[in-house]
Write a protein that holds these residues in place. Sequence first.
Motif, PDB file in Angstrom:
ATOM      1  N   GLU A  16      11.508  23.055  75.289  1.00 55.28           N
ATOM      2  CA  GLU A  16      10.374  22.999  74.358  1.00 55.28           C
ATOM      3  C   GLU A  16      10.758  23.579  72.998  1.00 55.28           C
ATOM      4  OE1 GLU A  16       5.708  24.499  74.041  1.00 55.28           O
ATOM      5  OE2 GLU A  16       6.794  24.621  75.951  1.00 55.28           O
ATOM      6  N   ARG A  17      11.445  24.703  73.014  1.00 60.17           N
ATOM      7  CA  ARG A  17      11.868  25.331  71.755  1.00 60.17           C
ATOM      8  C   ARG A  17      12.807  24.422  70.976  1.00 60.17           C
ATOM      9  NH1 ARG A  17      16.095  30.262  71.943  1.00 60.17           N
ATOM     10  NH2 ARG A  17      16.996  29.957  69.878  1.00 60.17           N
ATOM     11  N   SER A  18      13.752  23.797  71.678  1.00 63.22           N
ATOM     12  CA  SER A  18      14.722  22.933  71.017  1.00 63.22           C
ATOM     13  C   SER A  18      14.060  21.706  70.401  1.00 63.22           C
ATOM     14  CB  SER A  18      15.800  22.500  72.022  1.00 63.22           C
ATOM     15  OG  SER A  18      16.787  21.703  71.404  1.00 63.22           O
ATOM     16  N   LEU A  19      13.135  21.112  71.138  1.00 63.32           N
ATOM     17  CA  LEU A  19      12.464  19.916  70.632  1.00 63.32           C
ATOM     18  C   LEU A  19      11.547  20.243  69.454  1.00 63.32           C
ATOM     19  CD1 LEU A  19      11.586  18.070  73.981  1.00 63.32           C
ATOM     20  CD2 LEU A  19      13.521  17.695  72.455  1.00 63.32           C
ATOM     21  N   GLU A  20      10.941  21.407  69.491  1.00 64.77           N
ATOM     22  CA  GLU A  20      10.029  21.817  68.423  1.00 64.77           C
ATOM     23  C   GLU A  20      10.765  21.925  67.090  1.00 64.77           C
ATOM     24  OE1 GLU A  20       6.803  22.920  66.234  1.00 64.77           O
ATOM     25  OE2 GLU A  20       6.798  22.168  68.307  1.00 64.77           O
ATOM     26  N   ARG A  21      11.979  22.505  67.098  1.00 62.01           N
ATOM     27  CA  ARG A  21      12.681  22.720  65.836  1.00 62.01           C
ATOM     28  C   ARG A  21      13.249  21.422  65.262  1.00 62.01           C
ATOM     29  NH1 ARG A  21      18.154  22.961  65.937  1.00 62.01           N
ATOM     30  NH2 ARG A  21      18.132  24.162  64.000  1.00 62.01           N
TER      31      ARG A  21
END
Length: 367
Positions: free
Chosen positions: A185-190
Amino acid sequence: MRIAFRADASIQIGTGHVMRCLTLAEALRSQGHECTFICRDHPGNLGALIAERGFQLSLLSQADLAEWSIESESDTALAHADWLGVPWQQDAEQTLEALNGPIIDWLVVDHYALDARWERRVSKRVGEVMVIDDIADRPHECKLLLDQNLGREAQDYDGLLPEACIRLVGPRYALLRPEFAELRERSLERRRTPELKRILITLGGVDQDNVTGQVLDVLSKSQLSPETELDVVMGASAPALDEVRQQAQVLPFRVSVSVGVTDMAERMCLADFCIGATGSTTWERCCLGVPTMTMVLAENQKHAAEAIARHGAAVVIQNQSDLEAALQKLLTNEQFAENLSAMSNAGASLVDGLGCLRVINHLKTEQ
Protein backbone atom coordinates in the motif's frame (compact mmCIF):
# COMPACT_ATOMS: atom_id res chain seq x y z
CA MET A 1 4.73 -30.84 8.82
CA ARG A 2 8.32 -31.69 7.92
CA ILE A 3 9.36 -30.33 4.52
CA ALA A 4 12.62 -30.87 2.61
CA PHE A 5 13.75 -28.74 -0.33
CA ARG A 6 15.98 -29.97 -3.16
CA ALA A 7 17.30 -26.95 -5.07
CA ASP A 8 20.66 -25.66 -6.27
CA ALA A 9 22.38 -22.34 -6.81
CA SER A 10 25.63 -21.81 -8.72
CA ILE A 11 27.46 -19.48 -11.07
CA GLN A 12 25.79 -21.36 -13.94
CA ILE A 13 22.31 -21.77 -12.46
CA GLY A 14 21.98 -18.47 -10.62
CA THR A 15 20.38 -18.00 -7.22
CA GLY A 16 16.66 -17.73 -7.98
CA HIS A 17 15.66 -21.35 -7.36
CA VAL A 18 17.13 -21.47 -3.87
CA MET A 19 15.93 -17.98 -3.01
CA ARG A 20 12.28 -18.70 -3.77
CA CYS A 21 12.53 -21.99 -1.85
CA LEU A 22 13.93 -20.04 1.11
CA THR A 23 10.95 -17.71 0.88
CA LEU A 24 8.52 -20.62 1.06
CA ALA A 25 10.54 -22.29 3.82
CA GLU A 26 10.51 -19.18 5.98
CA ALA A 27 6.76 -18.81 5.52
CA LEU A 28 6.28 -22.45 6.51
CA ARG A 29 8.55 -22.07 9.55
CA SER A 30 6.56 -19.03 10.70
CA GLN A 31 3.55 -21.37 10.92
CA GLY A 32 5.46 -23.92 13.00
CA HIS A 33 6.59 -26.34 10.29
CA GLU A 34 10.12 -27.81 10.07
CA CYS A 35 12.13 -27.26 6.89
CA THR A 36 15.48 -28.63 5.68
CA PHE A 37 17.51 -28.11 2.50
CA ILE A 38 19.46 -30.47 0.24
CA CYS A 39 21.81 -28.69 -2.18
CA ARG A 40 24.90 -29.58 -4.17
CA ASP A 41 28.25 -28.00 -3.44
CA HIS A 42 28.47 -26.10 -6.74
CA PRO A 43 30.70 -23.02 -7.09
CA GLY A 44 28.47 -20.12 -6.06
CA ASN A 45 26.11 -22.22 -3.93
CA LEU A 46 24.08 -20.55 -1.19
CA GLY A 47 24.81 -23.02 1.57
CA ALA A 48 26.16 -20.33 3.89
CA LEU A 49 23.02 -18.22 3.45
CA ILE A 50 20.73 -21.21 4.09
CA ALA A 51 22.60 -21.99 7.31
CA GLU A 52 22.57 -18.31 8.27
CA ARG A 53 18.79 -18.31 7.92
CA GLY A 54 18.69 -21.14 10.48
CA PHE A 55 17.82 -24.11 8.28
CA GLN A 56 19.44 -27.54 8.43
CA LEU A 57 21.46 -28.16 5.26
CA SER A 58 22.79 -31.30 3.59
CA LEU A 59 25.45 -30.23 1.08
CA LEU A 60 25.98 -32.92 -1.56
CA SER A 61 29.55 -33.37 -2.79
CA GLN A 62 30.74 -32.36 -6.24
CA ALA A 63 31.10 -35.11 -8.84
CA ASP A 64 33.98 -36.67 -10.68
CA LEU A 65 33.63 -34.92 -14.06
CA ALA A 66 34.98 -37.88 -16.03
CA GLU A 67 32.37 -40.16 -14.46
CA TRP A 68 29.67 -37.57 -15.23
CA SER A 69 30.58 -37.33 -18.92
CA ILE A 70 30.12 -41.08 -19.36
CA GLU A 71 27.03 -41.67 -17.27
CA SER A 72 25.10 -38.64 -18.47
CA GLU A 73 24.67 -39.82 -22.04
CA SER A 74 21.19 -41.17 -21.31
CA ASP A 75 20.17 -37.78 -19.87
CA THR A 76 20.55 -35.71 -23.02
CA ALA A 77 16.76 -35.41 -23.35
CA LEU A 78 16.80 -32.92 -20.48
CA ALA A 79 17.91 -29.52 -21.73
CA HIS A 80 19.43 -28.61 -18.36
CA ALA A 81 20.89 -31.99 -17.38
CA ASP A 82 24.38 -30.54 -16.92
CA TRP A 83 23.09 -28.19 -14.20
CA LEU A 84 22.92 -31.17 -11.84
CA GLY A 85 26.65 -31.90 -12.05
CA VAL A 86 26.15 -35.66 -11.56
CA PRO A 87 23.95 -38.37 -13.13
CA TRP A 88 20.40 -38.07 -11.87
CA GLN A 89 20.63 -41.60 -10.44
CA GLN A 90 23.56 -40.58 -8.24
CA ASP A 91 21.78 -37.43 -7.14
CA ALA A 92 18.72 -39.49 -6.20
CA GLU A 93 20.78 -41.89 -4.07
CA GLN A 94 22.58 -39.04 -2.33
CA THR A 95 19.28 -37.29 -1.71
CA LEU A 96 17.82 -40.47 -0.22
CA GLU A 97 20.79 -40.67 2.13
CA ALA A 98 20.22 -37.08 3.17
CA LEU A 99 16.55 -37.87 3.82
CA ASN A 100 17.41 -40.83 6.06
CA GLY A 101 15.56 -40.20 9.31
CA PRO A 102 12.02 -39.24 10.33
CA ILE A 103 9.56 -39.27 7.43
CA ILE A 104 9.34 -36.11 5.36
CA ASP A 105 5.75 -35.01 4.70
CA TRP A 106 6.65 -32.99 1.57
CA LEU A 107 9.69 -32.91 -0.68
CA VAL A 108 9.78 -29.67 -2.69
CA VAL A 109 11.87 -30.00 -5.86
CA ASP A 110 12.99 -26.87 -7.74
CA HIS A 111 15.51 -27.99 -10.36
CA TYR A 112 15.37 -27.99 -14.18
CA ALA A 113 17.68 -31.05 -14.28
CA LEU A 114 15.28 -33.33 -12.37
CA ASP A 115 12.18 -35.05 -13.72
CA ALA A 116 9.75 -37.91 -13.04
CA ARG A 117 12.49 -40.58 -12.97
CA TRP A 118 14.28 -38.89 -10.07
CA GLU A 119 11.00 -38.01 -8.33
CA ARG A 120 9.75 -41.61 -8.47
CA ARG A 121 12.99 -42.94 -7.01
CA VAL A 122 13.11 -40.44 -4.16
CA SER A 123 9.39 -40.46 -3.37
CA LYS A 124 9.68 -43.78 -1.50
CA ARG A 125 11.09 -41.87 1.47
CA VAL A 126 8.67 -38.94 1.52
CA GLY A 127 4.96 -38.47 1.93
CA GLU A 128 4.29 -36.28 -1.13
CA VAL A 129 6.27 -34.43 -3.79
CA MET A 130 5.77 -30.83 -4.90
CA VAL A 131 7.57 -29.48 -7.98
CA ILE A 132 8.35 -25.83 -8.72
CA ASP A 133 8.89 -25.32 -12.45
CA ASP A 134 8.94 -22.56 -15.05
CA ILE A 135 9.53 -24.23 -18.39
CA ALA A 136 7.09 -27.17 -18.79
CA ASP A 137 9.60 -29.22 -20.76
CA ARG A 138 9.70 -32.60 -18.94
CA PRO A 139 7.42 -35.05 -17.09
CA HIS A 140 6.97 -34.97 -13.31
CA GLU A 141 5.69 -37.40 -10.71
CA CYS A 142 4.19 -35.12 -8.07
CA LYS A 143 1.08 -34.26 -6.08
CA LEU A 144 1.44 -30.47 -6.52
CA LEU A 145 3.05 -28.41 -9.27
CA LEU A 146 3.71 -24.68 -8.98
CA ASP A 147 4.52 -22.48 -11.96
CA GLN A 148 4.19 -18.86 -10.87
CA ASN A 149 4.83 -17.27 -14.26
CA LEU A 150 2.54 -14.96 -16.15
CA GLY A 151 1.53 -16.39 -19.51
CA ARG A 152 1.72 -19.99 -18.34
CA GLU A 153 -1.48 -22.02 -18.63
CA ALA A 154 -2.38 -25.16 -16.70
CA GLN A 155 -2.78 -27.05 -19.98
CA ASP A 156 0.88 -26.41 -20.81
CA TYR A 157 1.58 -29.32 -18.48
CA ASP A 158 -0.91 -31.72 -20.14
CA GLY A 159 0.78 -35.08 -20.62
CA LEU A 160 3.61 -34.18 -18.23
CA LEU A 161 1.85 -34.77 -14.89
CA PRO A 162 -0.22 -37.45 -13.16
CA GLU A 163 -3.91 -36.91 -13.73
CA ALA A 164 -4.51 -36.16 -10.05
CA CYS A 165 -1.72 -33.58 -9.79
CA ILE A 166 -2.93 -30.17 -8.63
CA ARG A 167 -1.57 -27.34 -10.77
CA LEU A 168 -0.95 -23.96 -9.15
CA VAL A 169 -0.32 -21.71 -12.13
CA GLY A 170 0.25 -17.97 -12.50
CA PRO A 171 1.57 -15.03 -10.44
CA ARG A 172 -1.35 -15.39 -8.02
CA TYR A 173 0.92 -18.03 -6.46
CA ALA A 174 4.18 -16.04 -6.66
CA LEU A 175 6.41 -16.84 -3.69
CA LEU A 176 7.09 -13.51 -2.01
CA ARG A 177 8.32 -12.72 1.48
CA PRO A 178 5.68 -11.14 3.76
CA GLU A 179 7.29 -7.68 3.71
CA PHE A 180 6.20 -7.23 0.09
CA ALA A 181 2.53 -7.48 1.01
CA GLU A 182 3.17 -5.30 4.06
CA LEU A 183 4.79 -2.52 1.98
CA ARG A 184 2.42 -2.78 -0.97
CA GLU A 185 0.00 0.00 0.00
CA ARG A 186 2.79 2.42 0.89
CA SER A 187 4.65 1.70 -2.35
CA LEU A 188 1.59 2.15 -4.54
CA GLU A 189 0.60 5.36 -2.77
CA ARG A 190 3.91 7.10 -3.52
CA ARG A 191 3.56 6.29 -7.24
CA ARG A 192 0.44 8.41 -7.70
CA THR A 193 2.75 11.31 -8.62
CA PRO A 194 5.57 9.57 -10.53
CA GLU A 195 9.05 11.06 -10.71
CA LEU A 196 12.54 9.79 -11.48
CA LYS A 197 14.96 10.42 -8.64
CA ARG A 198 16.04 6.91 -7.64
CA ILE A 199 16.77 3.93 -9.92
CA LEU A 200 17.20 0.39 -8.59
CA ILE A 201 19.51 -1.85 -10.66
CA THR A 202 19.29 -5.55 -9.82
CA LEU A 203 20.26 -8.05 -12.50
CA GLY A 204 20.32 -11.33 -10.64
CA GLY A 205 22.40 -12.86 -7.90
CA VAL A 206 25.22 -13.83 -10.29
CA ASP A 207 25.02 -11.63 -13.43
CA GLN A 208 27.68 -13.73 -15.12
CA ASP A 209 27.89 -11.44 -18.18
CA ASN A 210 28.10 -8.24 -16.12
CA VAL A 211 24.97 -6.69 -17.58
CA THR A 212 25.06 -4.41 -14.53
CA GLY A 213 28.21 -2.81 -15.91
CA GLN A 214 26.58 -2.35 -19.30
CA VAL A 215 23.59 -0.62 -17.71
CA LEU A 216 25.82 1.73 -15.73
CA ASP A 217 27.75 2.58 -18.89
CA VAL A 218 24.53 3.47 -20.75
CA LEU A 219 23.25 5.58 -17.84
CA SER A 220 26.56 7.46 -17.69
CA LYS A 221 25.87 8.71 -21.23
CA SER A 222 22.27 9.71 -20.51
CA GLN A 223 20.80 13.11 -19.63
CA LEU A 224 19.80 12.04 -16.13
CA SER A 225 20.25 14.66 -13.44
CA PRO A 226 23.48 14.38 -11.42
CA GLU A 227 21.21 14.23 -8.36
CA THR A 228 19.80 10.89 -9.53
CA GLU A 229 20.46 8.06 -7.07
CA LEU A 230 21.47 4.64 -8.44
CA ASP A 231 20.90 1.76 -6.02
CA VAL A 232 22.89 -1.19 -7.41
CA VAL A 233 22.29 -4.60 -5.82
CA MET A 234 24.48 -7.62 -6.62
CA GLY A 235 25.14 -11.10 -5.26
CA ALA A 236 28.29 -11.94 -3.34
CA SER A 237 29.25 -14.50 -5.99
CA ALA A 238 28.89 -12.10 -8.95
CA PRO A 239 32.16 -12.38 -10.93
CA ALA A 240 32.16 -8.68 -11.85
CA LEU A 241 31.42 -7.30 -8.39
CA ASP A 242 34.78 -5.55 -7.95
CA GLU A 243 34.65 -4.18 -11.49
CA VAL A 244 31.21 -2.68 -10.89
CA ARG A 245 32.35 -1.12 -7.61
CA GLN A 246 35.21 0.59 -9.41
CA GLN A 247 32.92 1.75 -12.21
CA ALA A 248 30.44 3.21 -9.70
CA GLN A 249 33.11 5.47 -8.21
CA VAL A 250 33.50 7.50 -11.42
CA LEU A 251 29.84 7.81 -12.45
CA PRO A 252 28.28 11.31 -12.47
CA PHE A 253 25.53 10.20 -10.09
CA ARG A 254 25.05 9.23 -6.46
CA VAL A 255 25.73 5.48 -6.64
CA SER A 256 25.72 2.76 -4.01
CA VAL A 257 26.65 -0.89 -4.65
CA SER A 258 25.20 -3.30 -2.09
CA VAL A 259 25.73 -7.06 -1.71
CA GLY A 260 23.56 -9.71 -0.12
CA VAL A 261 20.84 -7.28 0.93
CA THR A 262 18.01 -8.30 3.24
CA ASP A 263 15.86 -5.21 2.64
CA MET A 264 14.96 -5.62 -1.03
CA ALA A 265 11.30 -4.83 -0.42
CA GLU A 266 12.23 -1.48 1.15
CA ARG A 267 14.63 -0.70 -1.71
CA MET A 268 11.94 -1.47 -4.27
CA CYS A 269 9.44 0.65 -2.38
CA LEU A 270 11.84 3.61 -2.51
CA ALA A 271 12.74 3.13 -6.20
CA ASP A 272 11.02 5.25 -8.83
CA PHE A 273 12.21 2.93 -11.60
CA CYS A 274 13.99 -0.39 -11.78
CA ILE A 275 16.28 -2.04 -14.31
CA GLY A 276 16.14 -5.73 -13.47
CA ALA A 277 16.33 -9.31 -14.64
CA THR A 278 13.27 -11.28 -15.71
CA GLY A 279 13.46 -13.74 -12.82
CA SER A 280 11.67 -14.24 -9.53
CA THR A 281 12.17 -10.59 -8.56
CA THR A 282 9.76 -9.72 -11.38
CA TRP A 283 6.84 -10.62 -9.12
CA GLU A 284 8.28 -8.65 -6.22
CA ARG A 285 8.41 -5.55 -8.41
CA CYS A 286 4.88 -6.14 -9.65
CA CYS A 287 3.54 -6.49 -6.11
CA LEU A 288 4.99 -3.09 -5.20
CA GLY A 289 4.09 -1.49 -8.53
CA VAL A 290 7.70 -0.68 -9.44
CA PRO A 291 7.93 0.50 -13.08
CA THR A 292 10.60 -1.63 -14.70
CA MET A 293 12.80 -2.19 -17.71
CA THR A 294 13.41 -5.92 -17.52
CA MET A 295 16.24 -7.77 -19.22
CA VAL A 296 15.91 -11.31 -20.56
CA LEU A 297 19.16 -12.93 -19.41
CA ALA A 298 18.30 -16.60 -19.99
CA GLU A 299 16.31 -18.62 -22.51
CA ASN A 300 13.86 -19.79 -19.85
CA GLN A 301 12.86 -16.17 -19.11
CA LYS A 302 11.55 -15.38 -22.60
CA HIS A 303 8.06 -16.83 -22.17
CA ALA A 304 7.33 -14.82 -19.01
CA ALA A 305 8.92 -11.69 -20.47
CA GLU A 306 6.64 -11.78 -23.51
CA ALA A 307 3.60 -12.08 -21.26
CA ILE A 308 4.78 -9.21 -19.06
CA ALA A 309 5.24 -7.01 -22.12
CA ARG A 310 1.76 -7.86 -23.43
CA HIS A 311 0.28 -6.93 -20.07
CA GLY A 312 2.14 -3.60 -20.05
CA ALA A 313 3.79 -4.32 -16.70
CA ALA A 314 7.34 -3.60 -17.91
CA VAL A 315 9.47 -2.60 -20.87
CA VAL A 316 11.19 -5.80 -21.98
CA ILE A 317 14.66 -6.00 -23.52
CA GLN A 318 15.10 -9.37 -25.23
CA ASN A 319 18.68 -8.82 -26.39
CA GLN A 320 21.52 -7.12 -24.56
CA SER A 321 22.57 -5.44 -27.80
CA ASP A 322 19.30 -3.46 -27.72
CA LEU A 323 19.87 -2.12 -24.21
CA GLU A 324 21.44 1.25 -24.99
CA ALA A 325 18.96 2.33 -27.67
CA ALA A 326 15.92 1.17 -25.67
CA LEU A 327 17.00 2.80 -22.44
CA GLN A 328 17.90 6.10 -24.07
CA LYS A 329 14.56 6.13 -25.89
CA LEU A 330 12.67 5.43 -22.68
CA LEU A 331 14.44 8.09 -20.62
CA THR A 332 13.97 10.83 -23.26
CA ASN A 333 10.32 10.06 -23.91
CA GLU A 334 8.15 13.11 -23.13
CA GLN A 335 5.50 10.76 -21.77
CA PHE A 336 7.92 8.96 -19.47
CA ALA A 337 6.04 9.94 -16.29
CA GLU A 338 2.80 8.58 -17.76
CA ASN A 339 4.61 5.40 -18.77
CA LEU A 340 5.83 4.94 -15.19
CA SER A 341 2.30 5.22 -13.88
CA ALA A 342 0.86 2.82 -16.45
CA MET A 343 3.53 0.18 -15.77
CA SER A 344 3.00 0.50 -12.04
CA ASN A 345 -0.75 -0.06 -12.28
CA ALA A 346 -0.39 -2.97 -14.69
CA GLY A 347 2.16 -4.75 -12.50
CA ALA A 348 0.26 -4.21 -9.28
CA SER A 349 -2.84 -5.80 -10.79
CA LEU A 350 -0.97 -9.09 -11.27
CA VAL A 351 0.47 -9.84 -7.82
CA ASP A 352 -0.92 -9.15 -4.34
CA GLY A 353 1.91 -10.70 -2.33
CA LEU A 354 -0.14 -13.52 -0.79
CA GLY A 355 1.08 -16.37 -3.00
CA CYS A 356 3.03 -18.13 -0.23
CA LEU A 357 -0.06 -18.40 1.94
CA ARG A 358 -2.05 -19.91 -0.94
CA VAL A 359 0.66 -22.49 -1.64
CA ILE A 360 0.97 -23.41 2.05
CA ASN A 361 -2.79 -23.89 2.30
CA HIS A 362 -2.55 -26.45 -0.52
CA LEU A 363 0.38 -28.20 1.17
CA LYS A 364 -1.66 -28.56 4.36
CA THR A 365 -4.84 -29.60 2.57
CA GLU A 366 -3.21 -32.21 0.29
CA GLN A 367 -0.94 -33.79 2.90
